[in-house]
Write a protein that holds these residues in place. Structure first.
Motif, short mmCIF file in Angstrom:
data_model
loop_
_atom_site.label_atom_id
_atom_site.label_comp_id
_atom_site.label_asym_id
_atom_site.label_seq_id
_atom_site.Cartn_x
_atom_site.Cartn_y
_atom_site.Cartn_z
N GLY A 55 -9.48 -17.25 -4.47
CA GLY A 55 -9.11 -16.84 -3.11
C GLY A 55 -7.59 -16.83 -2.94
N TYR A 56 -6.99 -17.86 -3.45
CA TYR A 56 -5.53 -17.98 -3.32
C TYR A 56 -4.84 -16.85 -4.07
CZ TYR A 56 -1.09 -20.47 -2.88
OH TYR A 56 0.19 -20.84 -2.56
N GLY A 57 -5.35 -16.55 -5.25
CA GLY A 57 -4.78 -15.45 -6.04
C GLY A 57 -4.85 -14.15 -5.27
N ASN A 58 -5.96 -13.94 -4.56
CA ASN A 58 -6.10 -12.71 -3.78
C ASN A 58 -5.14 -12.68 -2.59
OD1 ASN A 58 -8.20 -10.71 -4.69
ND2 ASN A 58 -9.34 -12.62 -4.90
N ALA A 59 -4.88 -13.86 -2.03
CA ALA A 59 -3.91 -13.91 -0.93
C ALA A 59 -2.54 -13.47 -1.43
CB ALA A 59 -3.85 -15.32 -0.35
N ILE A 60 -2.18 -13.97 -2.60
CA ILE A 60 -0.90 -13.54 -3.19
C ILE A 60 -0.92 -12.04 -3.40
CG2 ILE A 60 0.65 -13.77 -5.15
CD1 ILE A 60 -0.45 -16.49 -5.70
N SER A 61 -2.07 -11.54 -3.87
CA SER A 61 -2.23 -10.12 -4.13
C SER A 61 -1.99 -9.30 -2.87
CB SER A 61 -3.65 -9.88 -4.63
OG SER A 61 -3.68 -8.92 -5.61
N VAL A 62 -2.58 -9.74 -1.76
CA VAL A 62 -2.44 -9.00 -0.51
C VAL A 62 -0.99 -8.96 -0.06
CG1 VAL A 62 -3.01 -9.06 1.94
CG2 VAL A 62 -4.79 -9.42 0.26
N ILE A 63 -0.35 -10.11 -0.10
CA ILE A 63 1.06 -10.16 0.31
C ILE A 63 1.89 -9.28 -0.60
CG2 ILE A 63 3.05 -11.65 0.60
CD1 ILE A 63 1.56 -13.35 2.15
N PHE A 64 1.52 -9.26 -1.86
CA PHE A 64 2.23 -8.45 -2.84
C PHE A 64 2.16 -6.98 -2.48
CE2 PHE A 64 4.39 -7.37 -6.41
CZ PHE A 64 3.70 -7.04 -7.56
N VAL A 65 0.96 -6.52 -2.11
CA VAL A 65 0.79 -5.11 -1.74
C VAL A 65 1.66 -4.79 -0.53
CG1 VAL A 65 -0.81 -3.40 -0.86
CG2 VAL A 65 -1.54 -4.95 -2.62
N ILE A 66 1.56 -5.66 0.49
CA ILE A 66 2.34 -5.42 1.71
C ILE A 66 3.82 -5.34 1.37
CG2 ILE A 66 2.97 -6.39 3.94
CD1 ILE A 66 0.22 -7.64 4.09
N LEU A 67 4.26 -6.28 0.54
CA LEU A 67 5.67 -6.31 0.14
C LEU A 67 6.06 -5.01 -0.56
CD1 LEU A 67 7.62 -8.68 0.38
CD2 LEU A 67 7.30 -9.09 -2.04
N ALA A 68 5.22 -4.60 -1.52
CA ALA A 68 5.54 -3.42 -2.32
C ALA A 68 5.61 -2.18 -1.44
CB ALA A 68 4.49 -3.23 -3.42
N VAL A 69 4.63 -2.03 -0.56
CA VAL A 69 4.61 -0.83 0.28
C VAL A 69 5.81 -0.81 1.22
CG1 VAL A 69 3.33 0.38 2.06
CG2 VAL A 69 2.11 -0.58 0.12
N PHE A 70 6.05 -1.95 1.86
CA PHE A 70 7.16 -1.97 2.82
C PHE A 70 8.51 -1.77 2.14
CE2 PHE A 70 6.16 -2.28 7.11
CZ PHE A 70 4.93 -2.89 7.23
N SER B 255 -9.25 -13.16 0.17
CA SER B 255 -8.05 -13.95 0.45
C SER B 255 -8.30 -14.95 1.56
CB SER B 255 -6.90 -13.03 0.82
OG SER B 255 -7.12 -12.45 2.09
N PHE B 256 -9.39 -14.75 2.29
CA PHE B 256 -9.72 -15.70 3.34
C PHE B 256 -10.73 -16.75 2.86
CE2 PHE B 256 -7.24 -13.59 6.27
CZ PHE B 256 -7.57 -12.26 6.39
N MET B 257 -10.99 -16.72 1.54
CA MET B 257 -12.01 -17.62 1.01
C MET B 257 -11.41 -18.63 0.06
SD MET B 257 -15.05 -16.50 1.90
CE MET B 257 -15.52 -15.12 2.90
N GLU B 258 -12.15 -19.71 -0.14
CA GLU B 258 -11.83 -20.60 -1.24
C GLU B 258 -12.96 -20.45 -2.24
OE1 GLU B 258 -11.26 -24.61 -0.13
OE2 GLU B 258 -11.18 -25.32 -2.20
N ALA C 145 -20.52 -20.86 -4.92
CA ALA C 145 -20.41 -20.48 -3.51
C ALA C 145 -18.95 -20.33 -3.10
CB ALA C 145 -21.09 -21.51 -2.63
N ALA C 146 -18.70 -19.40 -2.18
CA ALA C 146 -17.35 -19.21 -1.64
C ALA C 146 -17.33 -19.74 -0.22
CB ALA C 146 -16.99 -17.74 -1.66
N THR C 147 -16.26 -20.47 0.14
CA THR C 147 -16.17 -21.00 1.50
C THR C 147 -15.09 -20.28 2.27
OG1 THR C 147 -15.56 -22.90 0.15
CG2 THR C 147 -16.82 -23.34 2.15
N PHE C 148 -15.42 -19.98 3.53
CA PHE C 148 -14.45 -19.30 4.38
C PHE C 148 -13.41 -20.31 4.86
CE2 PHE C 148 -12.84 -16.06 7.04
CZ PHE C 148 -12.51 -16.65 8.26
N ILE C 149 -12.13 -20.02 4.65
CA ILE C 149 -11.11 -20.96 5.11
C ILE C 149 -10.02 -20.29 5.95
CG2 ILE C 149 -11.37 -22.64 3.26
CD1 ILE C 149 -8.98 -21.30 1.90
N GLY C 150 -10.30 -19.10 6.44
CA GLY C 150 -9.36 -18.46 7.34
C GLY C 150 -8.00 -18.24 6.71
N MET C 151 -6.97 -18.57 7.44
CA MET C 151 -5.62 -18.26 7.00
C MET C 151 -5.02 -19.36 6.10
SD MET C 151 -4.81 -15.37 8.33
CE MET C 151 -3.02 -15.29 8.32
#
Lengths: 280, 429, 300
Positions: C264-279, C37-40, C46-52
């Motif tokens: 990378g963007y899809g994974n960012a959505i995924s991470v937020i989704f998990v956080i949302l679901a758990v909370f 999720s921190f990559m593009e 190659a994957a590039t690191f793009i932070g947040m």
């Protein structure tokens, strides 16, 4: 008839209509598909609201069987589902027992992990597993699918088992210990039979879920050779999409096994709901 | 107790071995040479698929020690599969792919594609501009196989039934809508769900209005902007077509098969699609009356616009490439040359597709086939690769998404061009 | 004796496999997701690191993401306030009918819930089809001659149609839960109420519903979780369209990764989704009641 009786009768009729409407709403869509599955594709475009098959075109089912590649896909489903259901049942029973009846420091941690497994949506593992499973060579394998299926069904099944197991008196194990029995005898011969309804529920429910599962199969399986039953229906887009009637026949064929299973094992599914959600 | 743990560990080890062994089994051994191929043509019994099978058979006759295995998936699935194969370094030896930069460039950059000898292939009668579309950094990386012309297929019987003459302009089509609707006929259908046909229409209408295909290439290269007036007019024009009821009501959820089907089942009078669908004329799934009444016309003009009907939106999307890491490269290259040699004639024989190489019309060609040859020969200007395939994958998706929104009336033409331009800007970075 | 209950080897054998599989197939992938999720990255190369950057784009600029959240929320509302009451009422009626009739109807009502999501979706896509679908034919038959509504394409009807499919499929489960719950209500409670002169309405609202609160709460938790998890039905019908009017989070992240090649963007959505679901799950559980199996009676 007295006025009371008339009122009662009209109430009864209203009730019957109300319930009847729901029956129609729940069942008619399937009947519609099944009915047109026995006609010609062109009949769908006819002016009638609904037509029953006058001369059933049974050939549609033959073609659905072959064009939908049902034998191959069905075999694949069985190759995946039988191991996954067995494994899931055994593992969830095991951990439910360990967490409800045994004593160990890490127990709450383990149970927490089990409950977390319930809340994590399947779809959040689809993307990363593309890389993660690929690293282990699990993409496009049945084993990879089995692992995911088992992982995601353990939580719910463990909760069902825990409901059943928690209510048993500890005297069961204690008297067995007194007789010198070990766990490898106690669990299968004494405890498991007590949770028999749990096994039935978990088995049937997990079987239904895994049989119908689509999106993980869609993401992890690539080869034609490994595709599972839901893909039969998907085949009817692109070149075969003109065959509406055959597509409907395929849908009916795919819908039948879980339906039959449900009719036969109805009772255990209900029991599972009761144990799991109502009491749990 | 220990025994049980040991047994469990053993099973785990066995399981892991099986998992890894599966990968090893893929590489074949023995005297036969297995040539792996992949394409996006699952149906091997008719059309293009059958032509490939014929070519394969003849190649095997020339090389008895060769065995050819092919895997086929639908477009989207095949593209995803190739990406996975590339990552795992398991690409087939010979593949049918696309020349679009969105798809081919990443493979070329990753050194997965074998450069081809331009001189070898130039001699096989390729249409102007077709081979060039596969050139990257001065090297030829693939051979085009089909020419894709953007046309409108028509069902003459339905036109007669509604009392409508074949249209020359979009205004003609709009005028005919009430007559078609009165007969319960859908005027025009196309694949709105995938969206790319809508993007082709966008490029084409733009040309009909402004008189040139160049603005699209310029907008991608950022020498022009999608917010320029010609694009805004195009967006407005298209939205008006939808409002006038030209297309099927479920345009944006009608996928390729569904829309093709509506046309084939004679529910629609016109089908906007590419020349590769000339196989409609010989498709056994449809009725004789449909096939006999099938015809094709050039993309209509816009009244008052500067584009003519013989300005052709045409591209050479499908191609064949060779895996640079193939273990049987010489054989693969030989196969490719043989394919280039015989494909046009075989494909034309069964009317499987419109080849990118010159063919002669035959006596018993269908009306559609002859018309398409005429349209190709008549073309005064051609477009080259359409806008949506000249940039990144994200741009293509956004373009498609925006077209669907425009044609569902969810956004205004002004908002449409603004967002499209923003996407082009982002992609150019 | 007690020692056997704490026998380490048995505990390990019983619990390690499950934990291991869950760790391997669910938890480890989440970590991988976080990493990407921190990559593009397009999916290969190659994957590039793009932070947040992905997160910033998602939270601050992504209208589609919020649309998906709204749709999820709407689905929850419809499920909890429309589907559930109907299911409850019918379950209540069923408890009062003859056993054979009750069992027969229950079986029928549950049928859609046994079907594969692929079957359910393709079925309704056909029924909703403007040309040959049953719904439009019915409307035409009743008299709305020119109704050629494209239920799944028309911006006004698309979301409603998609939600209908989801609610239709889940009705059987809600019914079953409520029926099972109602069957556990002790008869004495009802009799006592009748003796006190309560009519049917009071009986249900003042006695039975409060008694059933735990069940209702369970069902609502499940409704919330399954609303979040919607993917297949949208993926196989509208794919989030027209525009993003029927977009749901799981569909969106799938498209971003596999269509837009923005892995990378899809994974960012995924991470937020998990956080949302758990909370969300924890939050709802907290609001209602705390009951986890770990707190069950242990002892002896």
């Amino acid at each position: 008839m007295t006025r009371y009786q008339v009122e009662r009768n009209s109430k009864k009729t209203l009730l019957a209509i109300f319930l009847g409407l729901f029956v129609v709403a729940q069942v008619f869509p399937l009947l519609w598909v099944a009915s047109y599955s026995l006609q010609k594709s062109g009949d769908l475009f006819g002016p009638e609201l609904f037509k029953l098959p006058v001369n059933p075109v049974w050939n549609n089912y033959v073609r659905a069987w072959f064009d939908g590649k049902i034998p191959q896909y069905l075999t694949n489903t069985l190759l995946v589902v039988i191991p996954s259901v067995t494994l899931s049942t055994v593992l969830s029973f095991s951990i439910a027992y360990a967490c409800t009846r045994m004593q160990w420091k890490l127990r709450p941690v383990a149970w927490f992990i089990i409950t977390i497994g319930l809340t994590i949506p399947i779809h959040t593992t689809l993307l990363p597993n593309f890389i993660w499973y690929n690293f282990f060579g699990l993409i496009d394998t049945r084993i990879g699918l089995i692992i995911s299926y088992v992982a995601f069904s353990i939580s719910f099944n463990a909760i069902i088992f825990s409901g059943l197991l928690a209510g048993l008196p500890f005297s069961m194990e204690e008297s067995a210990f007194l007789d010198g029995a070990k766990y490898r005898h106690i669990l299968p011969s004494i405890i498991a039979p007590m949770a028999a309804t749990g096994f039935a529920t978990v088995g049937v429910q997990t079987f239904l879920n895994h049989w119908n599962e689509f999106i993980m199969a869609n993401t992890y399986l690539m080869s034609e050779a490994k595709r599972t039953l839901p893909f039969s229906i998907i085949r009817f887009q692109g070149q075969y999409s003109s065959d509406y009637a055959v597509q409907f026949a395929c849908m009916t064929l795919v819908a039948l096994p879980p339906l039959l299973l449900y009719f036969i094992f109805n009772r255990w599914i209900v029991a599972g709901i009761t144990a799991g959600a109502v009491k749990g | 107790m220990y025994r049980k743990i040991g047994l469990f560990a053993l099973m785990l080890i066995l399981a892991t071995t099986v998992v890894f062994a599966q990968g090893a089994k893929e590489s074949g051994e023995g005297e036969t040479v297995v040539l792996r191929m992949g394409d996006n043509i699952p149906d091997r019994s008719t059309g293009w698929g059958a032509v490939i099978e014929k070519i394969n058979k003849e190649f095997i006759e020339m090389h008895p020690e060769v065995e050819i295995t092919t895997e086929s998936y639908q477009d989207q699935a095949w593209q995803e599969k190739v990406k996975i194969y590339a990552t795992a370094n398991q690409l087939p030896d010979v593949m049918k792919y696309w020349s679009f930069s969105t798809l081919l460039q990443p493979l070329v950059d990753g050194k997965f594609v074998e450069p081809l000898n331009m001189d070898t292939f130039k001699q096989y009668g390729y249409m102007a501009g077709s081979l060039e579309g596969n050139v990257y950094d001065g090297e030829l990386y693939g051979i085009p196989v089909s020419a894709d012309l953007w046309v409108i297929y028509v069902n003459k019987a339905l036109f007669e039934k509604a009392g409508v003459p074949l249209p020359e302009s979009w205004e003609d089509i709009v005028a005919s809508v009430p007559k078609f609707k009165a007969q319960g006929i859908i005027p025009m259908v196309t694949d709105g769900k995938d969206g790319w046909p809508l993007c082709e229409m966008f490029d084409n209408i733009q040309q009909r209005i402004s008189g040139s295909f160049q603005p699209v290439a310029d907008a991608i290269d950022r020498k022009a902007r999608y917010t320029d007036d010609n694009f805004l007019q195009t967006a407005r024009y298209i939205q008006n077509l939808v409002k006038a009821g030209v297309f099927q009501s479920d345009l944006v959820t009608s996928d390729y098969g569904a829309s093709r089907n509506l046309f084939g089942q004679e529910r629609a009078a016109m089908y906007m699609m590419g020349s590769w669908e000339m196989g409609l004329a010989t498709d056994p799934n449809f009725s004789d009356s449909f096939r006999e009444n099938l015809d094709v016309i050039e993309f209509p003009v816009v009244e008052g616009g500067k584009g003519n009907s013989n300005d052709l939106l045409a591209w050479f999307g499908g191609n064949y490439i060779v895996n640079a890491k193939s273990e049987h490269k010489d054989l693969a290259l030989e196969y490719l040359e043989y394919y280039a040699k015989v494909f046009p004639a075989y494909a034309w024989e069964t009317q499987a597709t419109f080849p990118a190489q010159k063919v002669d019309a035959r006596e018993n060609d269908t009306i559609v086939a002859k018309k398409l040859l005429d349209i190709a020969a008549d073309a005064k200007t051609t477009s080259g690769t359409p806008g949506l395939d000249r940039s990144t994958a994200a741009f293509k998706e956004t373009h498609q998404d925006l077209m669907r929104r425009l044609m569902s009336n969810i956004i205004t033409p002004e908002a449409f061009v603004a967002e499209l331009d923003a996407a082009a800007e982002k992609a150019a970075k | 004796m007690k020692n056997l209950f704490s026998d380490k080897k048995t505990i390990a054998l019983l619990s390690v496999p499950s934990i291991a599989i869950i760790g391997f197939a669910i938890l480890a992938p989440l970590v991988v997701s976080l990493y990407f999720s921190f990559m593009e990255w397009s999916g290969f190369g190659a994957a590039t690191f793009i932070g947040m950057d992905n997160y910033r784009q998602l939270v601050l600029h992504d209208g589609t993401f919020y649309r998906a959240l709204i749709n999820t929320f709407l689905l929850m509302l419809v499920t909890i306030f429309l589907q559930n009451p109907f299911a409850f009422v019918i379950a209540a009626i069923l408890t009062k009918l003859k056993d054979a009739t009750s069992r027969f109807l229950r079986t029928i009502y549950f049928i859609p819930a046994t079907l594969s999501l692929v079957v359910v979706t393709k079925l309704w896509v056909s029924i909703f089809n403007p040309s040959y679908g049953f719904l439009n034919k019915l409307l035409q038959g009743i008299g709305f001659q020119n109704m050629q509504i494209a239920w799944l394409s028309n911006p006004k009807t698309a979301l409603g149609s998609v939600i209908w499919i989801m609610v239709w499929q889940g009705f059987g489960w809600a019914l079953l839960f409520y029926y099972s719950g109602l069957m556990t209500v002790p008869k004495e409670l009802e009799e006592a109420a009748k003796v006190d002169g309560a009519n049917k309405y009071q009986l249900y609202t003042k006695i039975i519903v409060p008694y059933m609160l735990p069940v209702i709460q369970s069902v609502i938790v499940i409704d919330v979780i399954s609303s979040l998890k919607q993917m297949e039905m949208v993926y196989l019908s509208t794919e989030g369209g027209p525009g993003d009017l029927t977009q749901f989070i799981a569909v969106y992240l799938y498209q971003k990764a596999f269509r837009y090649s923005e892995y990378g963007y899809g994974n960012a959505i995924s991470v937020i989704f998990v956080i949302l679901a758990v909370f969300l799950t924890i939050f709802i559980q907290r609001i209602f009641r705390e009951r986890s199996a770990g707190k069950k009676r242990v002892g002896a």
